[in-house]
Design a protein around this motif. Structure first.
Motif, PDB file in Angstrom:
ATOM      1  N   TRP A 190      -0.839  22.189  -4.837  1.00  0.00           N
ATOM      2  CA  TRP A 190       0.255  22.026  -3.885  1.00  0.00           C
ATOM      3  C   TRP A 190      -0.125  22.642  -2.547  1.00  0.00           C
ATOM      4  N   HIS A 191      -0.735  23.827  -2.576  1.00  0.00           N
ATOM      5  CA  HIS A 191      -1.144  24.477  -1.330  1.00  0.00           C
ATOM      6  C   HIS A 191      -2.245  23.678  -0.639  1.00  0.00           C
ATOM      7  N   ALA A 192      -3.164  23.107  -1.437  1.00  0.00           N
ATOM      8  CA  ALA A 192      -4.228  22.298  -0.842  1.00  0.00           C
ATOM      9  C   ALA A 192      -3.647  21.060  -0.167  1.00  0.00           C
ATOM     10  N   ALA A 193      -2.667  20.424  -0.838  1.00  0.00           N
ATOM     11  CA  ALA A 193      -2.024  19.252  -0.240  1.00  0.00           C
ATOM     12  C   ALA A 193      -1.270  19.635   1.030  1.00  0.00           C
ATOM     13  N   ASP A 194      -0.621  20.803   1.001  1.00  0.00           N
ATOM     14  CA  ASP A 194       0.102  21.268   2.186  1.00  0.00           C
ATOM     15  C   ASP A 194      -0.863  21.548   3.332  1.00  0.00           C
ATOM     16  N   ALA A 195      -2.009  22.164   3.016  1.00  0.00           N
ATOM     17  CA  ALA A 195      -3.009  22.440   4.050  1.00  0.00           C
ATOM     18  C   ALA A 195      -3.569  21.141   4.621  1.00  0.00           C
ATOM     19  N   GLN A 196      -3.772  20.145   3.744  1.00  0.00           N
ATOM     20  CA  GLN A 196      -4.272  18.851   4.205  1.00  0.00           C
ATOM     21  C   GLN A 196      -3.264  18.177   5.127  1.00  0.00           C
ATOM     22  N   ALA A 197      -1.976  18.281   4.767  1.00  0.00           N
ATOM     23  CA  ALA A 197      -0.933  17.688   5.618  1.00  0.00           C
ATOM     24  C   ALA A 197      -0.883  18.389   6.970  1.00  0.00           C
ATOM     25  N   ARG A 198      -1.038  19.714   6.965  1.00  0.00           N
ATOM     26  CA  ARG A 198      -1.028  20.454   8.230  1.00  0.00           C
ATOM     27  C   ARG A 198      -2.232  20.078   9.096  1.00  0.00           C
ATOM     28  N   ARG A 288      -7.085   0.549   4.330  1.00  0.00           N
ATOM     29  CA  ARG A 288      -5.939  -0.005   3.610  1.00  0.00           C
ATOM     30  C   ARG A 288      -4.662   0.455   4.298  1.00  0.00           C
ATOM     31  N   ALA A 289      -3.828  -0.500   4.680  1.00  0.00           N
ATOM     32  CA  ALA A 289      -2.594  -0.167   5.396  1.00  0.00           C
ATOM     33  C   ALA A 289      -1.700   0.744   4.567  1.00  0.00           C
ATOM     34  N   SER A 290      -1.567   0.454   3.269  1.00  0.00           N
ATOM     35  CA  SER A 290      -0.702   1.275   2.415  1.00  0.00           C
ATOM     36  C   SER A 290      -1.208   2.706   2.332  1.00  0.00           C
ATOM     37  N   SER A 291      -2.526   2.884   2.259  1.00  0.00           N
ATOM     38  CA  SER A 291      -3.096   4.230   2.176  1.00  0.00           C
ATOM     39  C   SER A 291      -2.848   5.011   3.460  1.00  0.00           C
ATOM     40  N   MET A 292      -3.012   4.354   4.611  1.00  0.00           N
ATOM     41  CA  MET A 292      -2.807   5.043   5.887  1.00  0.00           C
ATOM     42  C   MET A 292      -1.360   5.505   6.034  1.00  0.00           C
ATOM     43  N   VAL A 293      -0.414   4.683   5.569  1.00  0.00           N
ATOM     44  CA  VAL A 293       1.002   5.049   5.681  1.00  0.00           C
ATOM     45  C   VAL A 293       1.366   6.115   4.652  1.00  0.00           C
ATOM     46  N   GLU A 294       0.902   5.948   3.408  1.00  0.00           N
ATOM     47  CA  GLU A 294       1.261   6.899   2.350  1.00  0.00           C
ATOM     48  C   GLU A 294       0.698   8.288   2.621  1.00  0.00           C
ATOM     49  N   ASP A 295      -0.460   8.376   3.284  1.00  0.00           N
ATOM     50  CA  ASP A 295      -1.020   9.681   3.626  1.00  0.00           C
ATOM     51  C   ASP A 295      -0.121  10.451   4.591  1.00  0.00           C
ATOM     52  N   LEU A 296       0.735   9.726   5.295  1.00  0.00           N
ATOM     53  CA  LEU A 296       1.656  10.369   6.236  1.00  0.00           C
ATOM     54  C   LEU A 296       2.911  10.896   5.544  1.00  0.00           C
ATOM     55  N   GLN A 328      -5.682   6.932  15.017  1.00  0.00           N
ATOM     56  CA  GLN A 328      -4.910   6.294  16.078  1.00  0.00           C
ATOM     57  C   GLN A 328      -3.715   5.532  15.494  1.00  0.00           C
ATOM     58  N   PHE A 329      -3.959   4.787  14.412  1.00  0.00           N
ATOM     59  CA  PHE A 329      -2.872   4.045  13.766  1.00  0.00           C
ATOM     60  C   PHE A 329      -1.784   5.002  13.275  1.00  0.00           C
ATOM     61  N   GLN A 330      -2.194   6.087  12.629  1.00  0.00           N
ATOM     62  CA  GLN A 330      -1.216   7.037  12.108  1.00  0.00           C
ATOM     63  C   GLN A 330      -0.432   7.700  13.234  1.00  0.00           C
ATOM     64  N   GLN A 331      -1.086   7.946  14.372  1.00  0.00           N
ATOM     65  CA  GLN A 331      -0.365   8.515  15.503  1.00  0.00           C
ATOM     66  C   GLN A 331       0.709   7.550  16.003  1.00  0.00           C
ATOM     67  N   ALA A 332       0.366   6.262  16.056  1.00  0.00           N
ATOM     68  CA  ALA A 332       1.352   5.263  16.477  1.00  0.00           C
ATOM     69  C   ALA A 332       2.527   5.224  15.508  1.00  0.00           C
ATOM     70  N   MET A 333       2.247   5.306  14.189  1.00  0.00           N
ATOM     71  CA  MET A 333       3.317   5.263  13.190  1.00  0.00           C
ATOM     72  C   MET A 333       4.210   6.500  13.279  1.00  0.00           C
ATOM     73  N   VAL A 334       3.606   7.666  13.478  1.00  0.00           N
ATOM     74  CA  VAL A 334       4.395   8.897  13.606  1.00  0.00           C
ATOM     75  C   VAL A 334       5.301   8.818  14.826  1.00  0.00           C
ATOM     76  N   ASN A 335       4.773   8.299  15.929  1.00  0.00           N
ATOM     77  CA  ASN A 335       5.566   8.217  17.153  1.00  0.00           C
ATOM     78  C   ASN A 335       6.736   7.249  16.986  1.00  0.00           C
ATOM     79  N   LEU A 336       6.488   6.081  16.383  1.00  0.00           N
ATOM     80  CA  LEU A 336       7.569   5.116  16.166  1.00  0.00           C
ATOM     81  C   LEU A 336       8.613   5.672  15.201  1.00  0.00           C
ATOM     82  N   THR A 337       8.150   6.366  14.157  1.00  0.00           N
ATOM     83  CA  THR A 337       9.086   6.934  13.182  1.00  0.00           C
ATOM     84  C   THR A 337       9.924   8.040  13.809  1.00  0.00           C
ATOM     85  N   ARG A 338       9.290   8.895  14.603  1.00  0.00           N
ATOM     86  CA  ARG A 338      10.039   9.975  15.261  1.00  0.00           C
ATOM     87  C   ARG A 338      11.101   9.397  16.199  1.00  0.00           C
TER      88      ARG A 338
END
Length: 438
Positions: A190-198, A288-296, A328-338
């Motif tokens: 769990w801590h490793a996943a949290d560190a990866q997300a950070r 993979r589009a699903s992987s890029m989104v799910e990682d977020l 870059q794709f993930q940044q665009a998705m985060v911005n649209l979601t925010r």
């Protein structure tokens, strides 16, 4: 005849037992009489009553025996299930003084110890800071054991440490007194996943700053190009006038030439900044589009929970391999979601949905939709312009940067009315149909 009736009652049901009683009475009446008819009938009635009572007792015994057998089987099944569950959960049993009485194989593996080596040791040696008095003095029969830092630290013989959570329960001991059972959870993953997300969040923030700088550089280059060109033209005209002035204008001519050179250099610097920071310089890879989104997922959860907004992912994973620059794709998705989360903040049941669908053999569609107020018609043409914002304190670069990222992927960012009632921002990515999806 009684033994025959008893055997029948133990082995058969009521009809067979009644038949056995009737046959016994009939045989008794057919045999040569040793008594009067009235006495024979009385004895037959007594025989029937007594044997039926015995049969009822036998049937009760059979039912009790069957029920006992069923309960024994159910208890054995539950015991097997409990043992299976506990086999994968680290469990440590402590004496009332905090010494280890026993630990199961999962707990032994967790601490890299054998049960023999651990038995009798204070548990505080395996979990520094553990206080048995906090459990004994709490008066609660069980529950989570809170740590000051949010988690306990487990210690292995080689000095390695790992994050740990502890659930406790107080149980009676077999020889009197009480034992304390600890259920442990290794939080390392769990801590490793949290560190990866950070780390991903930090990367996205860095990309956002670079993209914002690029957009600002592009805007500055566009806005300053005309005044810089005009100033250079005026200086060129001044040079021509000074040349006609002869030797008297030589000094001013040199100064004007230097000023003109600096103006041209300023324009080149701004254009160079735009080229260096432009997303067009990034290479597109097979993703993979699903992987890029799910990682977020962790980041999107954090964005939604901060505003009490539900964010739902509905991304088709089949045939979803596309050409994209992942960060870059993930940044665009985060911005649209925010943006979507901020738009639905006042809704009674706010919701944001990220949808991914195979659009055709060549394109995969991505959209971020919400149930907010939507975009006013007179704002649709303006929202993508740099330095245009409806937020207090906003820079007006978010959608402009996102559009630039989408265009660098060969797509076009569009806005329309969502089926949820709010806005829907969508764009297409180029598919790679020739590559098999994993």
């Amino acid at each position: 005849m009684v033994p025959a009736v008893v055997v029948t009652a133990l082995l058969a049901r009521r009809p067979a037992t009644a038949l056995a009683i009737a046959l016994s009475i009939a045989v008794n009446l057919i045999l040569p009489p040793r008594e009067s008819l009235s006495e024979a009938l009385t004895n037959a009635a007594l025989f029937a009553g007594v044997t039926w009572l015995i049969a009822e007792i036998c049937w009760g015994f059979r039912a009790l025996n069957s029920r006992t057998r069923d309960l024994t089987q159910q208890l054995a099944a539950k015991d097997a299930m409990l043992n299976t569950a506990l086999a994968s959960v680290p469990v440590v049993t402590l004496e009332a003084n905090g010494d280890i009485r026993r630990l199961n194989p999962a707990a032994a593996d967790l601490f890299a110890l054998t049960e023999k080596a651990a038995r009798g040791r204070p548990f505080i040696e395996l979990a520094p800071g553990f206080d048995i008095n906090a459990i004994v003095g709490s008066g609660a029969p069980g529950g989570p054991l809170e740590a000051k830092d949010g988690h306990w630290t487990g210690l292995r013989p080689d000095g390695a440490t790992f994050p740990l959570s502890i659930q406790y329960g107080i149980v009676p001991g077999s020889t009197g007194g009480e034992l304390i059972a600890l259920c442990l959870t290794d939080l390392s993953r769990w801590h490793a996943a949290d560190a990866q997300a950070r780390e991903l969040h930090a990367q996205l923030n860095k990309v956002w700053r670079l993209n914002s700088l690029g957009e600002m550089a592009a805007t500055l280059a566009h806005e300053l190009n005309q005044p810089l060109s005009a100033a250079a033209t005026y200086l060129h005209a001044s040079q021509m006038d000074m040349e006609r002035a002869g030797p008297l204008g030589d000094s001013a001519l040199r100064t004007t030439a230097l000023a003109k050179g600096q103006l041209l250099r300023a324009g080149q610097i701004i254009r160079r900044m735009r080229e260096l920071l432009s997303p067009e310089a990034h290479r597109l890879d097979s993703e993979r589009a699903s992987s890029m989104v799910e990682d977020l997922g962790p980041i999107l959860t954090m964005i939604g929970s901060s505003k009490g907004v539900t964010i739902r992912l509905d991304v088709e994973a089949r045939d979803d391999r596309v050409q994209a620059e992942r960060i870059q794709f993930q940044q665009a998705m985060v911005n649209l979601t925010r943006n979507a989360v901020e738009a639905v903040g006042d809704h009674t049941a706010p919701e944001v949905v990220i949808i991914g669908r195979v659009l055709s053999d060549t394109h995969y569609s991505i959209s971020v939709e919400d149930n907010g107020p939507g975009i006013a018609e007179d704002q649709i043409d303006r929202i993508f312009q740099p330095m245009t914002t409806t937020k207090s304190g906003g820079m007006g670069l978010g959608l402009s940067v996102t559009r630039t990222i989408v265009e660098s992927h060969g797509g076009r960012l569009q806005v329309s009315r969502s089926a949820l009632g709010g806005a829907a921002f969508s764009f297409n990515l180029n598919r790679e149909p020739s590559v098999e999806n994993a």
